[in-house]
Write a protein that holds these residues in place. Structure first.
Motif, PDB file in Angstrom:
ATOM      1  N   UNK A  42       0.961  -0.979  -0.074  1.00 33.25           N
ATOM      2  CA  UNK A  42      -0.128   0.065  -0.012  1.00 33.25           C
ATOM      3  C   UNK A  42       0.711   0.904  -0.330  1.00 33.25           C
ATOM      4  N   UNK A  43       0.832   1.644  -1.393  1.00 30.65           N
ATOM      5  CA  UNK A  43       1.749   3.405  -1.050  1.00 30.65           C
ATOM      6  C   UNK A  43       0.419   4.587  -1.737  1.00 30.65           C
ATOM      7  N   UNK A  44       0.850   5.974  -1.060  1.00 26.71           N
ATOM      8  CA  UNK A  44      -0.525   6.912  -1.657  1.00 26.71           C
ATOM      9  C   UNK A  44       0.119   7.806  -2.654  1.00 26.71           C
ATOM     10  N   UNK A  45       1.718   7.847  -2.910  1.00 27.07           N
ATOM     11  CA  UNK A  45       2.855   8.702  -3.645  1.00 27.07           C
ATOM     12  C   UNK A  45       3.669   8.346  -4.500  1.00 27.07           C
ATOM     13  N   UNK A  47       7.134   8.223  -5.063  1.00 29.54           N
ATOM     14  CA  UNK A  47       8.240   8.161  -4.071  1.00 29.54           C
ATOM     15  C   UNK A  47       8.091   7.058  -3.309  1.00 29.54           C
ATOM     16  N   UNK A  48       6.633   7.361  -2.595  1.00 36.70           N
ATOM     17  CA  UNK A  48       6.466   5.906  -1.873  1.00 36.70           C
ATOM     18  C   UNK A  48       6.685   4.316  -2.371  1.00 36.70           C
ATOM     19  N   UNK A  49       6.022   4.361  -4.092  1.00 36.36           N
ATOM     20  CA  UNK A  49       6.207   3.242  -4.731  1.00 36.36           C
ATOM     21  C   UNK A  49       7.120   3.408  -5.150  1.00 36.36           C
ATOM     22  N   UNK A  50       8.321   4.096  -5.684  1.00 40.91           N
ATOM     23  CA  UNK A  50       9.868   3.912  -5.955  1.00 40.91           C
ATOM     24  C   UNK A  50      10.602   3.531  -4.768  1.00 40.91           C
ATOM     25  N   UNK A  51      10.562   3.875  -3.474  1.00 36.93           N
ATOM     26  CA  UNK A  51      11.067   3.534  -1.846  1.00 36.93           C
ATOM     27  C   UNK A  51      11.027   1.816  -2.305  1.00 36.93           C
ATOM     28  N   UNK A  52       9.380   1.660  -2.411  1.00 40.72           N
ATOM     29  CA  UNK A  52       9.532   0.054  -2.494  1.00 40.72           C
ATOM     30  C   UNK A  52      10.734  -0.351  -3.261  1.00 40.72           C
ATOM     31  N   UNK A 108       1.443  -0.273  -5.179  1.00 41.20           N
ATOM     32  CA  UNK A 108       2.770  -0.758  -5.913  1.00 41.20           C
ATOM     33  C   UNK A 108       3.167  -2.143  -5.837  1.00 41.20           C
ATOM     34  N   UNK A 109       3.495  -3.358  -6.892  1.00 40.82           N
ATOM     35  CA  UNK A 109       3.831  -4.592  -7.265  1.00 40.82           C
ATOM     36  C   UNK A 109       4.637  -4.357  -7.997  1.00 40.82           C
ATOM     37  N   UNK A 110       5.775  -5.352  -7.599  1.00 40.72           N
ATOM     38  CA  UNK A 110       7.134  -5.128  -7.816  1.00 40.72           C
ATOM     39  C   UNK A 110       7.342  -6.786  -7.911  1.00 40.72           C
ATOM     40  N   UNK A 111       7.904  -7.470  -8.998  1.00 37.75           N
ATOM     41  CA  UNK A 111       8.376  -8.661  -9.492  1.00 37.75           C
ATOM     42  C   UNK A 111       9.371  -8.613  -9.491  1.00 37.75           C
ATOM     43  N   UNK A 112      10.293  -9.350  -8.320  1.00 37.14           N
ATOM     44  CA  UNK A 112      11.396  -9.677  -9.309  1.00 37.14           C
ATOM     45  C   UNK A 112      11.904 -11.373  -9.873  1.00 37.14           C
TER      46      UNK A 112
END
Length: 227
Positions: A42-45, A47-52, A108-112
């Motif tokens: 869960x993110x709201x900006x 910038x938060x997503x980029x940090x994830x 945000x979804x990140x798949x490594x």
């Protein structure tokens, strides 16, 4: 920008709001020896997503790909995806389509991916990345978001405990939120109620307090309600 609904359309407007997720969900999917490590956050900006994304890159520094899809905004009006070196259209967009199909925002979804030595082909990659996100979303705690009427209930301190119990019981049964409790000479409670239940709330509050207490309407707010 957020849409502005007319006063006679609150229920329709609330129903149109996308849901979100709570916290962070981690999952792993293995396909033909390739590992797909997914995090849904869960993110709201942005910038938060980029940090994830940066955290995933740091934790799994030796992985070949960190593909991303994000949806942000009250009405899911900000969307972004990246294939991060995978063939164009085989990772980020399929991931984003899952988030869209599930009606999610502020996520945000990140798949490594750790390559397992077996080529999956374009179709296989699409199925793998979309499947990884879908599986992780299935595990994530969902949170519904609605436009609710904000009400202020003020009671004498001597009655605060009893009224608070009444309010907590009521909101739990009516998809509402007891948002704030403040104690002073009097006690004040901020309650968020679906517009179509405003009359019900007033009637139940009057019944519980012998008509001695009335709620003051402060406006409307978007609030999160666990699904």
């Amino acid at each position: 920008m957020d849409d502005v609904s007319s006063p006679d359309e609150p229920a329709r407007h609330a129903a149109a709001l996308p849901s979100t997720v709570a916290g962070t969900t981690l999952d792993e999917l293995v396909i033909k020896k390739s590992r797909f490590l997914t995090r849904i956050v869960h993110v709201t900006t942005v910038e938060d997503a980029d940090a994830v994304v940066a955290a995933a890159r740091k934790e799994f520094w030796d992985a070949r790909h960190h593909c991303v899809a994000m949806v942000l905004g009250t009405h899911a009006d900000q969307q972004r995806s990246t294939d991060d070196g995978e063939p164009s259209g085989t990772a980020g967009v399929p991931m984003l389509e899952v988030l869209r199909h599930r009606g999610l925002t502020d996520v945000v979804a990140v798949v490594t991916r750790y390559f397992g030595g077996v080529l999956l082909g374009a179709g296989g990659l699409v199925r793998a990345y979309s499947g990884a996100v879908a599986q992780a979303v299935d595990l994530a705690p969902l949170v519904r978001r609605s436009v609710l009427v904000e009400l202020l209930v003020t009671v004498p301190f001597a009655d605060a405990g009893r009224v608070e119990h009444v309010l907590r019981t009521w909101v739990a049964a009516h998809d509402s939120v007891l948002d704030d409790v403040s104690y002073g000479a009097d006690a004040s409670f901020t309650v968020l109620v679906p517009p179509h239940l405003r009359a019900t709330f007033d009637a139940d509050l009057a019944a519980a307090t012998a008509g001695s207490i009335e709620a003051i309407e402060l406006g409307t707010r978007i609030a999160s309600i666990p699904a």
